[in-house]
Motif scaffolding. Sequence first.
Motif: not given
Length: 276
Positions: A235-243
Amino acid sequence: MKVLYAHHPEDVKHYTTEKLRNEFLMENVFVEDQVTLTYSHVDRIIFGGIMPAQQKLALDAGRELAAAYFLERREAGVINIGGDGKVTLDGEEYEVKHKEGIYIGRGTKSVVFESNDPDKPAKFYLNSCPAHKSYPTVKIDLQKAIARPLGDEAAMNKRTIYQFIHPDVLETCQLSMGMTVLETGSGWNTMPCHTHERRMEVYLYFDMAEDTRVFHFMGQPQETRHLVVSNEQAVLSPSWSIHSGIGTRNYTFIWGMCGENQDFDDMDQVKMEDLR
């Protein structure tokens, strides 16, 4: 090599389940005798799997990099989640066994992967990002990695974080990489959750039974989304996203980060009452 462009959080709010999965989930990371990679415009990370069985597999630049060779302007980290194997770098051979890793510095021209036993093929998981300087290749096993026990049974998040590629272990330009192992009875990772605007992250979930699923939560804290993830998917997680994720059983995941800094604890924490 699949190419993913950057995503604005306001646009992601309108994605269907299928669109969300197409843009953020890598479903087939390991394909026998293939190099399977995704190139993301989020901090220019490349992630994916190399699974040699009957043949050796070389890491090639391809048209996407416009480079003479893959690591001409890049560094890479590799962790093997399959059978024992070898990585040969400019003619020098390194044994990389199950749950061992290797950091490969910028300027390494030839990168070749092979399995010791074709019936038990290695599964090399790779993260690579741009690099401005060359640092030495370093082999990392669980003894060399920094182990950080976290969580507790009551919160269902008892786990150990192994920091493989980390400033306290070795020098890199921007890549960080490690592995988190959840104990039996625990299912939550990274909860309470956070974002880190200064770098992105990518997860590979594995060590999951066939019928186990992880519900990976993403999106902005005030408007979350989720992906249902099976074994050996990324799963790719951009900097603005929770993970953050919760599994139907315990599991293991590899995390990789690149961006503005390498401060593992540089996180923007999200209060539970602020989640939506």
